[in-house]
Design an enzyme around this catalytic site. Sequence first.
Site, mmCIF file in Angstrom:
data_model
loop_
_atom_site.group_PDB
_atom_site.id
_atom_site.type_symbol
_atom_site.label_atom_id
_atom_site.label_comp_id
_atom_site.label_asym_id
_atom_site.label_seq_id
_atom_site.Cartn_x
_atom_site.Cartn_y
_atom_site.Cartn_z
ATOM 1 N N ASP A 1 34.765 42.823 35.768
ATOM 2 C CA ASP A 1 35.388 42.116 36.881
ATOM 3 C C ASP A 1 35.433 42.916 38.174
ATOM 4 O O ASP A 1 35.062 42.431 39.237
ATOM 5 C CB ASP A 1 36.803 41.714 36.458
ATOM 6 C CG ASP A 1 37.609 41.142 37.584
ATOM 7 O OD1 ASP A 1 37.246 40.065 38.070
ATOM 8 O OD2 ASP A 1 38.604 41.784 37.991
ATOM 9 N N ASP B 1 37.428 48.038 36.616
ATOM 10 C CA ASP B 1 37.784 48.310 35.227
ATOM 11 C C ASP B 1 36.664 47.858 34.308
ATOM 12 O O ASP B 1 35.530 47.669 34.746
ATOM 13 C CB ASP B 1 39.106 47.626 34.883
ATOM 14 C CG ASP B 1 39.096 46.139 35.258
ATOM 15 O OD1 ASP B 1 38.001 45.559 35.389
ATOM 16 O OD2 ASP B 1 40.188 45.559 35.433
ATOM 17 N N TYR C 1 44.932 37.260 36.657
ATOM 18 C CA TYR C 1 44.379 36.122 37.400
ATOM 19 C C TYR C 1 45.205 34.877 37.120
ATOM 20 O O TYR C 1 44.764 33.926 36.487
ATOM 21 C CB TYR C 1 42.894 35.939 37.065
ATOM 22 C CG TYR C 1 42.053 37.009 37.711
ATOM 23 C CD1 TYR C 1 41.708 36.926 39.047
ATOM 24 C CD2 TYR C 1 41.655 38.134 36.987
ATOM 25 C CE1 TYR C 1 40.964 37.922 39.664
ATOM 26 C CE2 TYR C 1 40.915 39.139 37.594
ATOM 27 C CZ TYR C 1 40.567 39.019 38.937
ATOM 28 O OH TYR C 1 39.835 40.012 39.549
ATOM 29 N N GLU D 1 39.470 48.708 45.746
ATOM 30 C CA GLU D 1 38.806 48.182 44.545
ATOM 31 C C GLU D 1 37.847 47.047 44.918
ATOM 32 O O GLU D 1 38.223 46.096 45.592
ATOM 33 C CB GLU D 1 39.823 47.680 43.522
ATOM 34 C CG GLU D 1 39.167 47.266 42.208
ATOM 35 C CD GLU D 1 40.163 46.968 41.106
ATOM 36 O OE1 GLU D 1 39.793 47.089 39.926
ATOM 37 O OE2 GLU D 1 41.317 46.605 41.424
#
Length: 536
Positions: free
Chosen positions: A113, A116, A265, A509
């Site tokens: 994703d 990670d 999410y 990120e």
Amino acid sequence: MKRISEAEMGGKQAEASNPRDRGSSIWCFLVLLIGALVVTAAALTILKYLHFSKNNEAHPINKKYADALELALQFFDVQKSGKLVDNRIPWRGDSGLQDGSEENLDLSKGMYDAGDAMKFGFPMAFTATVLSWSILEYGGQMNAVKQIGYAYNSLRWITDYLINSHPSENVLYFQVGDPGLDHKCWERPETMTERRPVTQVNTSFPGTEVAAETAAALASASLVFKENDPDYSSSLLTHARQLFTFADTYRASYSISIPQVQGFYNSTGYGDELLWAASWLYHATRDDSYLRYVTELNGQRFANMEITTWFSWDDKLAGTQVLLSRIIFFGAKDMPTVENLDLQMYRKTAELVMCGLLPDSPTATSRRTDGGLIWITEWNPLQHAVASAFLAVLYSDYMLTSQTETLYCSGNPYKPDDLRNFAISQADYVLGENPMKMSYLVGYGSRYPFYVHHRGSSIPVNADTSCQDGFKWLYSDDPNPNIAVGALVGGPSLNDSYSDTRDNVKQSEPSTYNSALLVGLLSGLISTSSVVKSYT
């Protein structure tokens, strides 16, 4: 062919009158003619497989956006799980090969994703939908700069995974890995050893939004692969239909059915995904039942007409409004009055979204930084800016292709170029024209983030680390040893500042869905071009 004929004619005029020579000449002419026909047929075959190129060849290429697109597409290779093929990223290797095995499934493909090693199906499916949309609209531009093959490959890497995650009509595996366990480790995907459970939605624990988004991904991808792999396209469409029926029949949010997803999410509702999926299924099938679904049957309930929203992995309404506006622009002449009126409302709402983006419109949103960036949230702020710019360049091209000259915002006239200029402003901000004078696309320009929040990028390939002791690399003062080429980081604060530190998760990120939106935006800006009037 014309050039060959002229050459042959010139040769004939110079021939001697010897019948044998004339026979040889005729034979040579036939050989050349057949050869030319073979070349022509081969060229047509190539165009069949690269059919997007027909829209853009005559237009000049903007090198800045072409170079940025080449980088952005590489981030999908950075994120790939599974047995890698033609790997372009030297510090990546095979990983996740046993994903799904505890349920006798092959879920080894797909993409991690963000920074990670989780596979979250909801945003991954959105990544595929946006990538499909980008290819359908701007595949010609991608082909012109030799990037279409990489886009195809990345899309299929995800759709292969999504097909395997749907083993039966009313079962969808939407997550690989335990985010609690995953986030307790800082390690390369190639060396992870912790258990990777899989999570599903089904009739007992439904998840309408994740099933519908996956249906949208597979329906849109079926259009992408329709010409060059019809069998695969048909399989994608079969899964899309089944998933949409599952999503619509068993209506419930996956955030309620499976509360543990709320920490990552969390969904704010599923009505937008149902409309989004049905819209893509209409484009893929031309089945009027899907059009009725988004208009007379569910438009009033789910569409929030005349209320503007921000396009993202969680909210698909603005994207749906632009996608359905396409029908009005290019093909609503013979449509029943009720459906046509409802589609006009989608277009009207899309226009309100566009008017909000134009900086000098009477209804312009104030949610911008002083540097001009659309800014909605402190966590991953570039998502909304890039998504808005992508929709703006699409709408601009719909206007140009349909010869729609003017967009009116509270009576003020605006041209397609005004929308395009807004999109350019957001793209240029991302690429370095901002108060920080830095690019937020890793690898672009001379100054970009060096401390990206990304496990694989931050840990040396030869480091012998396990789950816990890898955290020394998270907090290391050294720049990432491996460049996450093409990563679009989260982005700046409201005051246009950016702190390039690895533990600054909100800003540093990257994510695959950000990259998909950026690919669409950059592809649309590579050259000035019309879009196709029909996907089929």
